[in-house]
Write a protein that holds these residues in place. Structure first.
Motif, mmCIF file in Angstrom:
data_model
loop_
_atom_site.group_PDB
_atom_site.id
_atom_site.type_symbol
_atom_site.label_atom_id
_atom_site.label_comp_id
_atom_site.label_asym_id
_atom_site.label_seq_id
_atom_site.Cartn_x
_atom_site.Cartn_y
_atom_site.Cartn_z
ATOM 1 N N GLU A 130 63.041 -3.172 74.595
ATOM 2 C CA GLU A 130 63.748 -3.916 73.556
ATOM 3 C C GLU A 130 62.849 -4.205 72.356
ATOM 4 O OE1 GLU A 130 65.684 -7.346 75.152
ATOM 5 O OE2 GLU A 130 67.062 -6.156 76.392
ATOM 6 N N ASP A 133 62.214 -0.922 70.340
ATOM 7 C CA ASP A 133 63.419 -0.547 69.580
ATOM 8 C C ASP A 133 63.635 -1.501 68.405
ATOM 9 O OD1 ASP A 133 63.941 1.580 71.210
ATOM 10 O OD2 ASP A 133 65.526 0.589 72.366
ATOM 11 N N HIS A 134 63.422 -2.780 68.675
ATOM 12 C CA HIS A 134 63.627 -3.836 67.676
ATOM 13 C C HIS A 134 62.692 -3.641 66.478
ATOM 14 C CE1 HIS A 134 64.458 -8.038 66.382
ATOM 15 N NE2 HIS A 134 63.168 -8.088 66.110
ATOM 16 N N GLU A 167 71.973 -10.006 64.042
ATOM 17 C CA GLU A 167 71.635 -9.172 65.205
ATOM 18 C C GLU A 167 70.163 -9.324 65.571
ATOM 19 O OE1 GLU A 167 71.733 -4.468 66.621
ATOM 20 O OE2 GLU A 167 72.601 -5.060 64.702
ATOM 21 N N LEU A 168 69.298 -9.356 64.572
ATOM 22 C CA LEU A 168 67.871 -9.533 64.841
ATOM 23 C C LEU A 168 67.598 -10.879 65.502
ATOM 24 C CD1 LEU A 168 66.191 -8.117 61.591
ATOM 25 C CD2 LEU A 168 66.425 -6.996 63.812
ATOM 26 N N GLU A 171 68.534 -10.743 69.096
ATOM 27 C CA GLU A 171 67.520 -10.006 69.859
ATOM 28 C C GLU A 171 66.279 -10.870 70.078
ATOM 29 O OE1 GLU A 171 66.966 -6.407 67.629
ATOM 30 O OE2 GLU A 171 68.928 -5.594 68.201
ATOM 31 N N HIS A 172 65.922 -11.666 69.093
ATOM 32 C CA HIS A 172 64.805 -12.606 69.263
ATOM 33 C C HIS A 172 65.097 -13.600 70.378
ATOM 34 C CE1 HIS A 172 63.369 -11.985 64.822
ATOM 35 N NE2 HIS A 172 62.961 -11.039 65.616
ATOM 36 N N ASN A 174 67.000 -13.197 72.949
ATOM 37 C CA ASN A 174 66.926 -12.534 74.252
ATOM 38 C C ASN A 174 65.483 -12.326 74.678
ATOM 39 O OD1 ASN A 174 68.375 -11.220 76.472
ATOM 40 N ND2 ASN A 174 67.346 -9.368 75.776
#
Length: 232
Positions: A130, A133-134, A167-168, A171-172, A174
C-alpha cells in the motif's frame, strides 16, 4: 510566552514544534490521522494529565528556539513536496524491500513460539504494497496537480483535486490503523528477553518505520493538504 495551550490541536502543535512528534509517539497520542483535536482531549483519552503533557511540550519548545529555519512545515510548496519525496518516498523505496527478508526470516524461525509474528508478517506485506503504491501515485499523479493548483487554482483543477486528496487521506488512515496494530501486537516493539539479534533488528526497524511514516503523514495531512483546503 508560548502560544501553545491545552486547547491547541495536537496536529497544530506538531506543525509548530516538529520535535513534539517524538513525545506524542511515546505517549501514543495520534498526531497525524487523528490529530485534529485539542491537546486536552487527546491527553484525557490516554488517561494523561493535559497540563503535564503541555509542560513537556514547553520544555521541548524552549530547546528549539530556532526551529522554524529547519522546519519543513515552513517550506514553500515546491520545496515541501521535494522534501517529502526525497526523505520519505525514496526512504520507503529503499527500506521496505531491505526489511522484508528479515521479517520473513523471523516469522519462519520464531513464528511457532510467537504466533503474533505471522500477523506482523501479514501487516508488513500489506503496508509495503500500500505504501509503495501510494507514494508512486503521489509522485506521478497527485503532487504535480497539487503544485499546479497552488500556482493557478482554477475551478477545473479544484474539482480534479478534491477526490484525490480525500483518497490519499483515507489511505493514510488505513496505514495508521495497520501501524497501531503492529505496535499493539509487538508490545510497543519490545522483543522478548531471549530474542535473537534479527528479531531485535526487525522490531527496531519497524518502530523507525512507524516514526517516519507518522512524520510523513503529518506533513501531508496537516501541512500540505491544509494549504490546499485553504485555497479550495
Amino acid at each position: 510566552m508560548s502560544s501553545l495551550t491545552i486547547d491547541t490541536r495536537v496536529s497544530d502543535i506538531v506543525t509548530a514544534l516538529p520535535q513534539s512528534a517524538d513525545l506524542f509517539r511515546n505517549l501514543r497520542i495520534d498526531y497525524c490521522c487523528g490529530g485534529k483535536i485539542p491537546l486536552k482531549e487527546a491527553a484525557e483519552q490516554r488517561n494523561l494529565n493535559p497540563e503535564e503533557v503541555l509542560s513537556s511540550i514547553h520544555s521541548i519548545e524552549e530547546k528549539q528556539e530556532n526551529r522554524m529555519s529547519m522546519d519543513p512545515s515552513s517550506f514553500g510548496e515546491k520545496t515541501l513536496v521535494a522534501y517529502i519525496k526525497e526523505k520519505y518516498h525514496d526512504g520507503l523505496r529503499d527500506e521496505l524491500p531491505m526489511l522484508a527478508p528479515y521479517i520473513t526470516k523471523v516469522a519462519r524461525v520464531h513464528g511457532e513460539n510467537y504466533p503474533h509474528l505471522l500477523r506482523v508478517q501479514e501487516i508488513f506485506k500489506t503496508l509495503r504494497a500500500e505504501l509503495l503504491d501510494h507514494t508512486d501515485d503521489e509522485d506521478q499523479n497527485v503532487f504535480p496537480i497539487i503544485l499546479e493548483f497552488l500556482t493557478n487554482p482554477t475551478p477545473e483543477l479544484k474539482e480534479q483535486l478534491k477526490p484525490l486528496v480525500s483518497e490519499l487521506e483515507a489511505e493514510h488512515d488505513n496505514a495508521g490503523r495497520l501501524l497501531y496494530e503492529l505496535r499493539e501486537i509487538t508490545d510497543n516493539f519490545t522483543p522478548p528477553e531471549e530474542a535473537c539479534g534479527t528479531y531485535r533488528l526487525v522490531y527496531a526497524r519497524l518502530e523507525q518505520l512507524e516514526k517516519e511514516t507518522f512524520e510523513h503523514v503529518h506533513l501531508e495531512n496537516n501541512v500540505l493538504f491544509e494549504r490546499i483546503a485553504k485555497a479550495l
